[in-house]
Scaffold this active site. Structure first.
Site, PDB file in Angstrom:
ATOM      1  N   HIS A  27       0.679  -0.885   0.012  1.00  0.00           N
ATOM      2  CA  HIS A  27      -0.164   0.194  -0.188  1.00  0.00           C
ATOM      3  C   HIS A  27       1.490   1.145  -0.096  1.00  0.00           C
ATOM      4  O   HIS A  27       0.667   2.506  -1.113  1.00  0.00           O
ATOM      5  CB  HIS A  27      -0.826   0.075   1.548  1.00  0.00           C
ATOM      6  CG  HIS A  27      -1.573   0.913   1.638  1.00  0.00           C
ATOM      7  ND1 HIS A  27      -2.867   1.217   1.222  1.00  0.00           N
ATOM      8  CD2 HIS A  27      -1.505   2.390   2.579  1.00  0.00           C
ATOM      9  CE1 HIS A  27      -3.532   2.259   1.769  1.00  0.00           C
ATOM     10  NE2 HIS A  27      -2.870   2.721   1.694  1.00  0.00           N
ATOM     11  N   GLU A  28       1.980   1.911   0.359  1.00  0.00           N
ATOM     12  CA  GLU A  28       2.744   2.349   0.903  1.00  0.00           C
ATOM     13  C   GLU A  28       3.887   3.061   0.172  1.00  0.00           C
ATOM     14  O   GLU A  28       3.744   3.619  -0.595  1.00  0.00           O
ATOM     15  CB  GLU A  28       3.835   2.489   2.302  1.00  0.00           C
ATOM     16  CG  GLU A  28       2.695   1.933   3.113  1.00  0.00           C
ATOM     17  CD  GLU A  28       2.067   3.551   3.442  1.00  0.00           C
ATOM     18  OE1 GLU A  28       2.338   4.426   3.404  1.00  0.00           O
ATOM     19  OE2 GLU A  28       0.828   4.152   4.034  1.00  0.00           O
ATOM     20  N   HIS A  31       1.715   4.390  -2.696  1.00  0.00           N
ATOM     21  CA  HIS A  31       1.672   5.688  -2.959  1.00  0.00           C
ATOM     22  C   HIS A  31       3.108   6.436  -3.037  1.00  0.00           C
ATOM     23  O   HIS A  31       2.977   7.486  -3.925  1.00  0.00           O
ATOM     24  CB  HIS A  31       0.958   6.212  -1.301  1.00  0.00           C
ATOM     25  CG  HIS A  31       0.217   5.965  -0.918  1.00  0.00           C
ATOM     26  ND1 HIS A  31      -1.000   6.605  -1.282  1.00  0.00           N
ATOM     27  CD2 HIS A  31      -0.044   4.988   0.517  1.00  0.00           C
ATOM     28  CE1 HIS A  31      -1.624   6.225  -0.609  1.00  0.00           C
ATOM     29  NE2 HIS A  31      -1.264   5.232   1.108  1.00  0.00           N
TER      30      HIS A  31
END
Length: 100
Positions: A27-28, A31
């Protein structure tokens, strides 16, 4: 309640923990990748463009995950460096949830 599941279903507990650690890391990373495409370079400069969970989550988050079922991650971005302030924020913000 989360810690009680280790007594009843140890294998299931560790599966959930590993899946959550991998999910938060990816997820990170999403980003960070979106921020790089928008012209932002802090994710690469700070060494956050990796799947290593200790870089994204840190020890505290992993310990809280194992004890209380709560975790978090971080990806440093600088919105001032985005090519488009409006669309850059939208793309970088949406990248993580879209990956999950």
């Amino acid at each position: 309640m989360f810690i009680q599941s280790i007594r009843t279903n140890t294998l299931g507990f560790f599966r959930i923990v590993l899946i959550l650690i991998l999910s938060v890391s990816l997820h990170e990373l999403a980003h960070g990748f979106a921020a790089l495409t928008q012209g932002d370079d802090p994710p690469k400069k700070t060494g956050h463009m990796t799947v290593n969970p200790f870089v994204h989550m840190g020890w505290e988050s992993i310990i809280f995950l194992c004890i209380g079922g709560i975790c978090w991650g971080e990806m440093p971005v600088n919105p001032a460096k985005f090519r488009s302030a409006k669309w850059g924020n939208i793309l970088v913000s949406a990248a993580g949830p879209l990956l999950n």
